[in-house]
Design a protein around this motif. Structure first.
Motif, PDB file in Angstrom:
ATOM      1  N   THR A 197       0.345  -1.281   0.005  1.00  0.00           N
ATOM      2  CA  THR A 197      -0.203   0.422   0.078  1.00  0.00           C
ATOM      3  C   THR A 197       0.752   0.872   0.013  1.00  0.00           C
ATOM      4  O   THR A 197       0.322   2.334  -0.493  1.00  0.00           O
ATOM      5  N   GLY A 198       2.241   1.232   0.362  1.00  0.00           N
ATOM      6  CA  GLY A 198       2.900   1.935   0.693  1.00  0.00           C
ATOM      7  C   GLY A 198       2.743   3.283   1.215  1.00  0.00           C
ATOM      8  O   GLY A 198       2.971   4.538   1.313  1.00  0.00           O
ATOM      9  N   GLU A 199       1.684   2.868   2.749  1.00  0.00           N
ATOM     10  CA  GLU A 199       1.223   3.053   3.894  1.00  0.00           C
ATOM     11  C   GLU A 199       1.762   3.231   4.789  1.00  0.00           C
ATOM     12  O   GLU A 199       2.771   2.308   4.932  1.00  0.00           O
ATOM     13  N   ILE A 200       1.846   4.566   5.802  1.00  0.00           N
ATOM     14  CA  ILE A 200       2.681   4.731   7.694  1.00  0.00           C
ATOM     15  C   ILE A 200       1.858   2.955   7.562  1.00  0.00           C
ATOM     16  O   ILE A 200       0.549   3.581   8.191  1.00  0.00           O
ATOM     17  N   GLN A 201       1.943   2.286   8.308  1.00  0.00           N
ATOM     18  CA  GLN A 201       1.797   1.257   9.555  1.00  0.00           C
ATOM     19  C   GLN A 201       2.055   1.960  10.728  1.00  0.00           C
ATOM     20  O   GLN A 201       2.939   1.820  11.184  1.00  0.00           O
ATOM     21  N   LYS A 225      10.003   5.700  -0.720  1.00  0.00           N
ATOM     22  CA  LYS A 225       9.187   5.535  -1.680  1.00  0.00           C
ATOM     23  C   LYS A 225      10.253   5.630  -3.043  1.00  0.00           C
ATOM     24  O   LYS A 225      11.500   6.797  -2.765  1.00  0.00           O
ATOM     25  N   ASP A 226      10.210   4.976  -3.845  1.00  0.00           N
ATOM     26  CA  ASP A 226      11.090   6.036  -5.212  1.00  0.00           C
ATOM     27  C   ASP A 226       9.926   5.502  -6.507  1.00  0.00           C
ATOM     28  O   ASP A 226       9.752   4.514  -6.812  1.00  0.00           O
ATOM     29  N   ASP A 227      10.225   6.585  -6.838  1.00  0.00           N
ATOM     30  CA  ASP A 227       8.457   7.092  -7.564  1.00  0.00           C
ATOM     31  C   ASP A 227       7.795   6.404  -7.397  1.00  0.00           C
ATOM     32  O   ASP A 227       7.330   5.191  -8.915  1.00  0.00           O
ATOM     33  N   CYS A 228       6.423   6.224  -6.628  1.00  0.00           N
ATOM     34  CA  CYS A 228       5.944   5.221  -5.690  1.00  0.00           C
ATOM     35  C   CYS A 228       5.890   4.273  -5.657  1.00  0.00           C
ATOM     36  O   CYS A 228       4.881   3.743  -5.125  1.00  0.00           O
ATOM     37  N   THR A 229       6.807   4.025  -5.866  1.00  0.00           N
ATOM     38  CA  THR A 229       7.206   2.390  -5.263  1.00  0.00           C
ATOM     39  C   THR A 229       7.887   2.047  -4.633  1.00  0.00           C
ATOM     40  O   THR A 229       9.021   2.585  -3.793  1.00  0.00           O
TER      41      THR A 229
END
Length: 489
Positions: A197-201, A225-229
């Motif tokens: 998800t790329g969200e803080i957990q 992240k690097d370019d949304c990844t």
């Protein structure tokens, strides 16, 4: 005024001897307080101003009571009895109330500011390590810096999708502990979810019961992240509180954003370095094959008439191509560049016989480092373009170096045909589609000099038609010393 009116009506309905005085004073107090707030919108200490204003308004209230209430003597005695206590308690109460409102109002801003300040401080310390990207070495330094600066955490780990890059803890950080932590984290559902998800957990470990990491506290997973990844997770253990605090979340958001920016910047820097290498390779590929053919024809000619000269030219030709192909270093000494230019010019002078004269005026007390293949493209332009149209005179090329003020100067000048004024300004500009055209060597040299020594070292081209051209390279002495030190390290 509205609040005073509501209060006044309420007091009026209660009845009593001071009914009229109370109604009037409530309305006046509301109006005066509103007017004072409008006029003093920027209070340095709102709670103190409110206490003083409340005391004055209470005095006004008792003055109105004595002024309009009859009989006067009983009212005066009543005011004399209750006024000190009411003025004091109401002033303190209003001051405390305003202080609480200000704390609630500015608490979030203060919390965000403290978290942002800590995040920036950590980022500033990790910047030298993350400059070359996120790897086990830079991750280890980053984890240690986070653990050092955030007092309320016990352990920091940095994970990629397949392995743990770094571990730092307040206890014994031996291989057994780190391997256990690595195995447990990589299999944890929240870790997989954070990568996806790329969200803080965050997880409140105290509600889940004792863990191998600590008896209680909070686990926060910060995506990088690097370019949304998501390329990595920074996992913080600690924050010994009953719940995830707003400060911890703001800190996590700041670190996620700043670390992601650092990783992207390191990627851009790596691409820039690769581009510089590609530009040098492009410059190498533009070595004119006609130069090789002409050089070989000249050597063949001298093989018959002067074998010693042919042998010397072969040595210069070998040195020239060796220098062109061996440009793996970012910087080379000025002396090396001069030797490369000399090899090139020896071959050209043999071709043109007495039509080309070269003069060197070098200050041997000053040396600097230059990007490889910096001088040869400039000299080649003079020979190919500057002397191509001259008739009836000898082409003269001068290469000099000197120290002037706080800079070293390298000047390559000729007495060739010169360059039109309108064309001089466009020689160093790079436009799409220029890759296969002339003068890319000059533009490449200019870009590399500016990148290493700054804008003040951009090539300066001075030219007059039918008079000649001079190209000036300026190297600030301090920057030259710094680059030499970095190259040595």
């Amino acid at each position: 005024m509205g609040t005073g009116l509501v209060s006044g009506i309420h007091r009026y309905l209660l009845g009593g001897l001071t009914i009229n005085a109370a109604f009037l004073s409530c309305v006046l107090q509301g109006g005066i307080a509103g007017a004072y707030y409008t006029a003093s919108s920027r209070w340095k200490k709102p709670w103190l101003n409110s206490m003083i204003l409340t005391a004055l308004l209470e005095i006004l209230h008792f003055f109105i009571v004595v002024l309009i209430t009859r009989p006067v003597e009983p009212m005066f005695q009543l005011v004399k009895t209750i006024a000190p206590a009411m003025i004091l308690t109401n002033s303190i109460g209003v001051g405390l109330f305003i202080a609480i409102l200000e704390t609630v109002r500015y608490g979030d801003s203060l919390l965000e500011g403290n978290a942002a300040q800590l995040a920036l401080k950590i980022t500033n310390c990790t910047l030298p390590h993350l400059r070359n990207g996120l790897n086990p070495v830079s991750a280890k330094e980053t984890a240690s810096i986070i653990l050092q600066h955030v007092e309320s955490i016990d352990m920091v780990t940095i994970l990629s999708e397949k392995q743990m890059l770094a571990y730092a803890g307040t206890g014994d950080a031996d291989d057994v502990i780190s391997s256990v932590v690595s195995g447990l984290l990589l299999r944890a559902p929240n870790v997989r979810n954070a990568f996806q998800t790329g969200e803080i957990q965050y997880t409140d470990l105290s509600r889940k019961g004792p863990s191998i990491f600590m008896r209680e506290g909070v686990e926060i997973l910060i995506p990088v992240k690097d370019d949304c990844t998501v390329v990595a997770l920074v996992v913080l253990f600690g924050f010994h509180e009953k719940r995830v605090s707003p400060f911890a979340l703001k800190l996590a958001e700041g670190l996620s954003l700043l670390f992601s920016n650092q990783v992207e910047i390191s990627k851009v820097q790596a691409q820039s370095e690769q581009l510089a290498k590609t530009e040098i390779q492009l410059l190498q590929s533009q070595i004119n094959p006609h130069f090789l053919f002409n050089a070989l024809n000249t050597i063949v000619y001298h093989c018959r008439s002067n074998p010693d000269t042919a042998r010397e030219l072969l040595i210069h030709l070998g040195n020239y191509y060796r220098s062109n192909l061996n440009v793996s270093r970012e910087l080379v000494p000025l002396e090396t560049e001069i030797e490369h230019v000399q090899s090139y010019l020896k071959i050209e002078m043999a071709r043109y016989a007495k039509k080309l004269v070269v003069e060197y005026a070098l200050d041997t007390s000053w040396q600097c480092l230059l990007p490889p293949l910096s001088l040869q493209p400039i000299v080649e332009n003079s020979v190919k373009h500057g002397f191509s149209g001259i008739k009836g005179r000898v082409g003269r090329l001068k290469i000099s170096s000197q120290i002037k003020g706080g800079s070293g100067m390298i000047i390559i000048s000729d007495n060739g045909v010169g360059i039109p004024r309108k064309k001089v300004a466009s020689l160093l500009e790079i436009r799409q589609g220029d890759e296969g055209k002339g003068h890319i060597g000059l533009r490449n040299v200019n870009l590399r000099l500016v990148k290493i020594y700054g804008p003040s070292s951009a090539l300066k081209i001075l030219s007059r038609e039918n008079k000649g051209t001079a190209v000036v390279i300026r190297i600030p002495l301090r920057e030259a010393a710094r680059s030499a030190e970095e190259a040595f390290v």
